[in-house]
Every structure is written in C-alpha cells, then in structure tokens.
Design a protein around this motif. Structure first.
Motif, PDB file in Angstrom:
ATOM      1  N   LEU A 142      48.418  50.657   6.396  1.00  0.00           N
ATOM      2  CA  LEU A 142      47.278  50.215   5.589  1.00  0.00           C
ATOM      3  C   LEU A 142      46.967  48.755   5.877  1.00  0.00           C
ATOM      4  CD1 LEU A 142      45.197  50.603   3.347  1.00  0.00           C
ATOM      5  CD2 LEU A 142      46.990  50.089   1.672  1.00  0.00           C
ATOM      6  N   GLY A 143      48.016  47.932   5.937  1.00  0.00           N
ATOM      7  CA  GLY A 143      47.804  46.525   6.272  1.00  0.00           C
ATOM      8  C   GLY A 143      47.236  46.350   7.668  1.00  0.00           C
ATOM      9  N   SER A 144      47.741  47.148   8.611  1.00  0.00           N
ATOM     10  CA  SER A 144      47.235  47.082   9.989  1.00  0.00           C
ATOM     11  C   SER A 144      45.774  47.500  10.044  1.00  0.00           C
ATOM     12  CB  SER A 144      48.060  48.000  10.889  1.00  0.00           C
ATOM     13  OG  SER A 144      49.386  47.541  11.000  1.00  0.00           O
ATOM     14  N   ALA A 145      45.413  48.521   9.270  1.00  0.00           N
ATOM     15  CA  ALA A 145      44.028  48.991   9.254  1.00  0.00           C
ATOM     16  C   ALA A 145      43.103  47.914   8.682  1.00  0.00           C
ATOM     17  CB  ALA A 145      43.922  50.277   8.431  1.00  0.00           C
ATOM     18  N   ILE A 146      43.515  47.326   7.570  1.00  0.00           N
ATOM     19  CA  ILE A 146      42.679  46.318   6.913  1.00  0.00           C
ATOM     20  C   ILE A 146      42.545  45.068   7.772  1.00  0.00           C
ATOM     21  CG2 ILE A 146      42.502  44.744   4.941  1.00  0.00           C
ATOM     22  CD1 ILE A 146      43.989  46.922   3.298  1.00  0.00           C
ATOM     23  N   PHE A 147      43.677  44.500   8.165  1.00  0.00           N
ATOM     24  CA  PHE A 147      43.640  43.217   8.864  1.00  0.00           C
ATOM     25  C   PHE A 147      43.350  43.366  10.352  1.00  0.00           C
ATOM     26  CE2 PHE A 147      46.175  42.264   5.041  1.00  0.00           C
ATOM     27  CZ  PHE A 147      45.445  41.191   4.552  1.00  0.00           C
ATOM     28  N   GLY A 148      43.690  44.519  10.945  1.00  0.00           N
ATOM     29  CA  GLY A 148      43.315  44.752  12.334  1.00  0.00           C
ATOM     30  C   GLY A 148      41.813  44.834  12.474  1.00  0.00           C
ATOM     31  N   ASN A 149      41.177  45.603  11.606  1.00  0.00           N
ATOM     32  CA  ASN A 149      39.720  45.718  11.616  1.00  0.00           C
ATOM     33  C   ASN A 149      39.074  44.353  11.392  1.00  0.00           C
ATOM     34  OD1 ASN A 149      37.509  47.899  11.595  1.00  0.00           O
ATOM     35  ND2 ASN A 149      36.994  46.706   9.780  1.00  0.00           N
ATOM     36  N   LEU A 150      39.662  43.587  10.461  1.00  0.00           N
ATOM     37  CA  LEU A 150      39.150  42.251  10.167  1.00  0.00           C
ATOM     38  C   LEU A 150      39.318  41.321  11.373  1.00  0.00           C
ATOM     39  CD1 LEU A 150      37.910  40.903   7.634  1.00  0.00           C
ATOM     40  CD2 LEU A 150      40.177  40.022   7.114  1.00  0.00           C
ATOM     41  N   GLY A 151      40.468  41.441  12.052  1.00  0.00           N
ATOM     42  CA  GLY A 151      40.729  40.588  13.203  1.00  0.00           C
ATOM     43  C   GLY A 151      39.789  40.835  14.361  1.00  0.00           C
ATOM     44  N   ASP A 152      39.270  42.059  14.477  1.00  0.00           N
ATOM     45  CA  ASP A 152      38.305  42.375  15.536  1.00  0.00           C
ATOM     46  C   ASP A 152      36.889  41.980  15.157  1.00  0.00           C
ATOM     47  OD1 ASP A 152      40.004  43.476  17.489  1.00  0.00           O
ATOM     48  OD2 ASP A 152      40.073  45.390  16.444  1.00  0.00           O
ATOM     49  N   LYS A 153      36.682  41.644  13.885  1.00  0.00           N
ATOM     50  CA  LYS A 153      35.340  41.288  13.445  1.00  0.00           C
ATOM     51  C   LYS A 153      35.163  39.789  13.201  1.00  0.00           C
ATOM     52  CE  LYS A 153      33.115  44.216  10.754  1.00  0.00           C
ATOM     53  NZ  LYS A 153      32.202  44.866  11.720  1.00  0.00           N
ATOM     54  N   ILE A 154      36.175  39.155  12.601  1.00  0.00           N
ATOM     55  CA  ILE A 154      36.041  37.723  12.300  1.00  0.00           C
ATOM     56  C   ILE A 154      36.942  36.849  13.155  1.00  0.00           C
ATOM     57  CG2 ILE A 154      35.430  38.280   9.913  1.00  0.00           C
ATOM     58  CD1 ILE A 154      38.200  37.179   9.103  1.00  0.00           C
ATOM     59  N   GLY A 155      37.897  37.458  13.878  1.00  0.00           N
ATOM     60  CA  GLY A 155      38.788  36.682  14.738  1.00  0.00           C
ATOM     61  C   GLY A 155      40.240  36.788  14.326  1.00  0.00           C
ATOM     62  N   ARG A 156      41.123  36.457  15.285  1.00  0.00           N
ATOM     63  CA  ARG A 156      42.560  36.597  15.041  1.00  0.00           C
ATOM     64  C   ARG A 156      43.104  35.486  14.137  1.00  0.00           C
ATOM     65  NH1 ARG A 156      40.626  40.754  18.091  1.00  0.00           N
ATOM     66  NH2 ARG A 156      40.975  40.544  20.342  1.00  0.00           N
ATOM     67  N   ARG A 157      42.589  34.251  14.321  1.00  0.00           N
ATOM     68  CA  ARG A 157      43.164  33.093  13.635  1.00  0.00           C
ATOM     69  C   ARG A 157      43.054  33.200  12.118  1.00  0.00           C
ATOM     70  NH1 ARG A 157      41.024  28.522  11.433  1.00  0.00           N
ATOM     71  NH2 ARG A 157      42.404  26.685  11.334  1.00  0.00           N
ATOM     72  N   ALA A 158      41.851  33.504  11.609  1.00  0.00           N
ATOM     73  CA  ALA A 158      41.651  33.592  10.158  1.00  0.00           C
ATOM     74  C   ALA A 158      42.540  34.670   9.556  1.00  0.00           C
ATOM     75  CB  ALA A 158      40.182  33.885   9.851  1.00  0.00           C
ATOM     76  N   ASP A 159      42.677  35.777  10.283  1.00  0.00           N
ATOM     77  CA  ASP A 159      43.546  36.864   9.862  1.00  0.00           C
ATOM     78  C   ASP A 159      44.978  36.393   9.645  1.00  0.00           C
ATOM     79  OD1 ASP A 159      42.825  39.400   9.238  1.00  0.00           O
ATOM     80  OD2 ASP A 159      43.285  40.274  11.168  1.00  0.00           O
ATOM     81  N   LEU A 160      45.457  35.618  10.602  1.00  0.00           N
ATOM     82  CA  LEU A 160      46.859  35.207  10.592  1.00  0.00           C
ATOM     83  C   LEU A 160      47.179  34.227   9.468  1.00  0.00           C
ATOM     84  CD1 LEU A 160      47.482  34.843  14.429  1.00  0.00           C
ATOM     85  CD2 LEU A 160      48.476  36.536  12.891  1.00  0.00           C
ATOM     86  N   ILE A 161      46.217  33.424   9.089  1.00  0.00           N
ATOM     87  CA  ILE A 161      46.422  32.501   7.970  1.00  0.00           C
ATOM     88  C   ILE A 161      46.602  33.289   6.673  1.00  0.00           C
ATOM     89  CG2 ILE A 161      45.306  30.728   6.544  1.00  0.00           C
ATOM     90  CD1 ILE A 161      44.022  29.677   9.153  1.00  0.00           C
ATOM     91  N   ILE A 162      45.786  34.324   6.496  1.00  0.00           N
ATOM     92  CA  ILE A 162      45.879  35.157   5.292  1.00  0.00           C
ATOM     93  C   ILE A 162      47.205  35.912   5.254  1.00  0.00           C
ATOM     94  CG2 ILE A 162      44.865  37.106   4.053  1.00  0.00           C
ATOM     95  CD1 ILE A 162      42.159  36.316   5.352  1.00  0.00           C
ATOM     96  N   THR A 163      47.574  36.519   6.378  1.00  0.00           N
ATOM     97  CA  THR A 163      48.762  37.392   6.372  1.00  0.00           C
ATOM     98  C   THR A 163      50.053  36.618   6.161  1.00  0.00           C
ATOM     99  OG1 THR A 163      48.863  37.334   8.817  1.00  0.00           O
ATOM    100  CG2 THR A 163      47.687  39.177   7.794  1.00  0.00           C
ATOM    101  N   VAL A 164      50.187  35.436   6.761  1.00  0.00           N
ATOM    102  CA  VAL A 164      51.442  34.704   6.596  1.00  0.00           C
ATOM    103  C   VAL A 164      51.579  34.167   5.176  1.00  0.00           C
ATOM    104  CG1 VAL A 164      50.723  32.353   7.279  1.00  0.00           C
ATOM    105  CG2 VAL A 164      53.031  33.155   7.791  1.00  0.00           C
ATOM    106  N   LEU A 165      50.471  33.807   4.563  1.00  0.00           N
ATOM    107  CA  LEU A 165      50.508  33.388   3.161  1.00  0.00           C
ATOM    108  C   LEU A 165      50.984  34.542   2.267  1.00  0.00           C
ATOM    109  CD1 LEU A 165      47.293  31.211   2.592  1.00  0.00           C
ATOM    110  CD2 LEU A 165      49.639  30.573   2.008  1.00  0.00           C
ATOM    111  N   GLY A 166      50.376  35.699   2.466  1.00  0.00           N
ATOM    112  CA  GLY A 166      50.740  36.852   1.653  1.00  0.00           C
ATOM    113  C   GLY A 166      52.168  37.294   1.878  1.00  0.00           C
ATOM    114  N   LEU A 167      52.599  37.313   3.148  1.00  0.00           N
ATOM    115  CA  LEU A 167      53.946  37.763   3.482  1.00  0.00           C
ATOM    116  C   LEU A 167      55.006  36.829   2.901  1.00  0.00           C
ATOM    117  CD1 LEU A 167      55.631  39.837   5.000  1.00  0.00           C
ATOM    118  CD2 LEU A 167      55.329  38.497   7.095  1.00  0.00           C
ATOM    119  N   GLY A 168      54.805  35.527   3.044  1.00  0.00           N
ATOM    120  CA  GLY A 168      55.782  34.557   2.554  1.00  0.00           C
ATOM    121  C   GLY A 168      55.915  34.579   1.037  1.00  0.00           C
ATOM    122  N   ILE A 169      54.765  34.592   0.346  1.00  0.00           N
ATOM    123  CA  ILE A 169      54.793  34.571  -1.116  1.00  0.00           C
ATOM    124  C   ILE A 169      55.396  35.860  -1.677  1.00  0.00           C
ATOM    125  CG2 ILE A 169      53.355  34.553  -3.190  1.00  0.00           C
ATOM    126  CD1 ILE A 169      51.427  32.688  -1.636  1.00  0.00           C
TER     127      ILE A 169
END
Length: 447
Positions: free
Chosen positions: A68-95
């Motif tokens: 589910l995470g791959s579907a949401i953020f993978g789709n997002l990464g192909d539309k808005i870019g990889r960098r913005a995706d990675l900022i969101i995911t590391v914040l969520g994962l760490g917290i």
C-alpha cells in the motif's frame, strides 16, 4: 540524461538511501531480535516460542501494508518526483518507529497494548513501502553506469547494516541495564534510538536535488497520468508478474536470516543467552552487508541474471547443512562454529539482494520507475510476507521431529530452499538487464 561521473549530488543520493534503508532494517531488527522481550511486555504469559511467533506474526501482518505504501508513494514519486517523496517517507518512518517506545504494557492496559503495537507496525509498513519506491530509483538515477552494480550493493547493504547496528545497540542496552531492566523499561530507550538515523536521512534529503533522469522525464513531457495502473497493462504486465515471482523468493531469502536466525539462537536446544545470541546474529548481518556489496559488484561484470541463477542453485544445495551447523553448534554452546554458521547464512541469503536497487530500476521505464520498483519490490510480500505462518506450520505438521519441539532450524532451511527455487525460476524467465539505459527515450501517447 544519465550522470557520467560521480558528483556531490551522487554522494548525497547514495548516503540518503543507505541511511533510509538502514532505518527500515533497524526497526525490523528491533522487533525480531528482542521478540522474547516484547512478548513479555505486550502479551499475556504463554510459552516462550509461541509468544515469539506472536510478535513475528505481528510483523508479518504489518509488512502486508508495505505494498500500500509502495502504491501510494511510488505513484506519487512518478508524478511529483523522487525527492519530495523521500522527505515524507523518512519523516513518517522515523516518527512511527520511535512511537513504539511510548506504548503501554500488557500489565497496564491488557491486550490493547498489543493492538496498539500492531497499529504502529502498520504505519511503519506503509512508510517503509514508500521509502524504497522512490529511494532506490533516486540513488540509481544519480549513479554512473559503470558503478551501478557496486552502488546497488552498497545501498541495499544498508538494510543489513541497519540490522547489524540494531543488534549492537540492543547488546549494549542489555549489557548496560541487564535483561530484567530491559524487559521492565529500557526496551523503550532502544526504540527511541530510531530517531537518530531518521534525522540524519532527513537532513541529507532536504539538501538534495531531483535526479537528472526524472528531470528528463518532465522535460520530454512523459509524466504518466496513472503510472501505477500502467504496470498492469500490456506490455508491462508480464514484466511485473516476473518481478513478483522473483521477489517472492527474495523475501524467503531475507527472512531466513532476519526472522529465524535470532529465533534459532534464542530457543532450546540452543544454550546461548539472549545477549550472546544477538551478538552471534550480528555477525551474520555484517556478512550480509559484505555479501550484498560483493554480489552487486560482480553483477556488473557477469550479469544480474546469470549470477543470480548460479547463486540460487548453490543456495538450494547448502541450505540444510548450513542451518544444521547453526543449530548443532548453538546446542553445544560452540560460539565460534555458531558465528561461522551465522556468517554463512548472512552471505548466502543476503548476497542476491545486492542487485535489487539496480535490477528493479533497469526493469521499468523512468516514467513508471518509482511505481514499478516500489510495487514490484513489495509484490514479493503477497506470498513471501507470510513466512511467519509457513515456518510454524512446517514445524508443527511436517518437520517437528527433525526441528526438535522448540526450534525451527530445519523448517527455516526448507523455507530458504523454496526461496531458491522461486528466485532461480524468476530470473530464468526474465531478461538480462545489464546495459539497460535508465533514461526513457520513447514518448507516451496520451489517450
């Protein structure tokens, strides 16, 4: 265009994904290697092995949410870019990982403690699934061609390094506080340490630039309307299904080390105390890092497909002897032989993971790469993620007399052998990807 040489941006991308993937594994190891401690804290009293399986099963339930995470953020990464995706995911994962440290115990709120634990694991799983969806393409798209194999191994090795680091941190806490105090309160401090790699990864990612490959996709107006859905359309559907078969076997490889080596070392007939068992396990994770780097580098010369098929055959042959050495040496308390067995398991099971970042990046076009890498990676979970059911079932109904009633060494070896068959077949029916360009040259016809 693809980078022709290493730059500061290449270094940032590689370190960023190494640390991000380290965090994913760090969290995983926290759960699996101190499962007996968590079982006492979060569950009612029951048999040690059954309680440990309950914790491992809770992890299986949560990794099912990674797709589910791959579907949401993978789709997002192909539309808005990889960098913005990675900022969101590391914040969520760490917290989310650090939130485990504030859980109430079973003694305080009863079974609600375990329910809250599972809910946190679900959130972790969603963000972890997004982490490699954008992270692997980001690192590979910044890597010059001739270094792809080696860097792929280093990036993927971040997972093994995270496991090793977690085992060391746990060992330090057990040594400093004693096992009793870890069970009472210090387990909270262990999970709180997950904030450190999250902060490091976030700081790096805030300073990064988008990859030149994704910028090329934008400049050529190749952004897809539905990159995730496109994976299941012709001609890409067969590629996805081949990757899914391959990744199912790879997850059997992974958890043959991360889930069950600690379990084998921590339960009778093993005579090692939990601290010593964790140390022996950590040797396997160091070796896993070395194996991934070595395998990735070799694939740049011998090819991803050929090397993996040969490795799968070798794995099938050595699985039972390797796990027998681990169990039998733990039974007599032979620290050196147990450490050698752990190292062998680490190299054999994690070496092939060294090509995953580059192999999956080469299998999918740039305009659907984050979706393809993320969901392709996670697709192995659909069947492979239920390892915590397969091994207990094999143990209880097929191999209990071989395993011994309180250990799962033979069932784990069989799990790895099944994985070797799936990995070998998966690679055999797929193409060789060495030499594939990461830029996309064909425009998409928008319907």
């Amino acid at each position: 265009m693809e980078p022709q040489k290493f730059t500061i941006d290449s270094g940032k991308a590689i370190v960023s994904q190494f640390v991000g993937f380290l965090l994913d594994s760090y969290d995983l190891t926290m759960i699996l290697s101190i499962a007996p401690v968590l079982a006492k804290v979060l569950l009612p009293p029951q048999s040690s092995l059954l309680a440990t399986f309950s914790i491992i099963l809770s992890y299986s339930l949560t990794i099912i949410f990674r797709p589910l995470g791959s579907a949401i953020f993978g789709n997002l990464g192909d539309k808005i870019g990889r960098r913005a995706d990675l900022i969101i995911t590391v914040l969520g994962l760490g917290i989310a990982s650090a939130l485990t440290s504030v859980l109430p115990t079973y003694a305080q709120v009863g079974i609600l403690s375990f329910i809250l634990f599972v809910l946190i694991r679900i959130v972790v799983g969603i963000f972890a699934g997004g982490e490699y969806a954008a992270g692997h393409p980001f690192a590979m798209e910044w890597t010059p061609y001739k270094w792809r194999g080696l860097i792929s191994g280093i990036v993927q090795g971040g997972f093994s390094f995270g496991a090793a680091l977690a085992a060391v941190v746990e060992g330090i806490f057990i040594s400093a506080y004693g096992l009793h105090n870890v069970e009472v309160f210090a387990w909270r401090y262990i999970f709180l340490t997950a904030l450190a790699p999250a902060v490091i990864a976030l700081a790096i990612r805030l300073s990064m630039r988008e990859t030149p490959v994704f910028e090329d996709v934008k400049n050529k107006k190749l952004i897809r309307k539905t990159p995730l859905i496109d994976l299941f359309k012709k001609p890409y559907r067969k590629d996805f299904l081949q990757v899914m078969l391959y990744m199912t076997g790879m997850f059997f490889f992974a958890y043959s080390l991360f889930a069950f080596v600690p379990t084998i070392l921590e339960h009778s007939p093993s005579v090692f105390p939990i601290g010593e068992a964790d140390t022996i396990y950590s040797y396997g994770t160091y070796a896993a890092f070395a194996g991934a780097v070595m395998f990735g580098a070799l694939s740049q010369y011998f090819g991803r497909r050929k090397l993996t098929i040969i490795w799968a055959i070798i794995t099938f042959i050595v699985s039972i002897p390797m796990y027998y050495l681990l169990m039998s040496s733990a039974e007599v308390g032979n620290y050196i032989l147990a450490s050698i067995a752990s190292i062998l398991v680490g190299i054999i099971t994690q070496g092939p993971w060294g090509i995953i970042p580059i192999y999956l990046s080469e299998r999918f076009k740039a305009s659907m790469r984050a979706s393809g890498v993320g969901f392709g990676y996670s697709s192995g979970i659909f069947l492979g993620g239920w390892f915590s059911i397969y091994v207990p079932l094999m143990h209880e109904y097929l191999f209990k007399s071989i395993d011994t009633p309180t250990n799962v060494w033979f069932s784990t070896a069989v799990l790895l052998m099944i994985g070797a068959v799936l990995v070998g077949i998966g690679q055999y029916i797929g193409p060789e990807t060495l030499g594939t360009k990461l830029v996309e040259e064909t425009e998409i016809k928008q319907g």
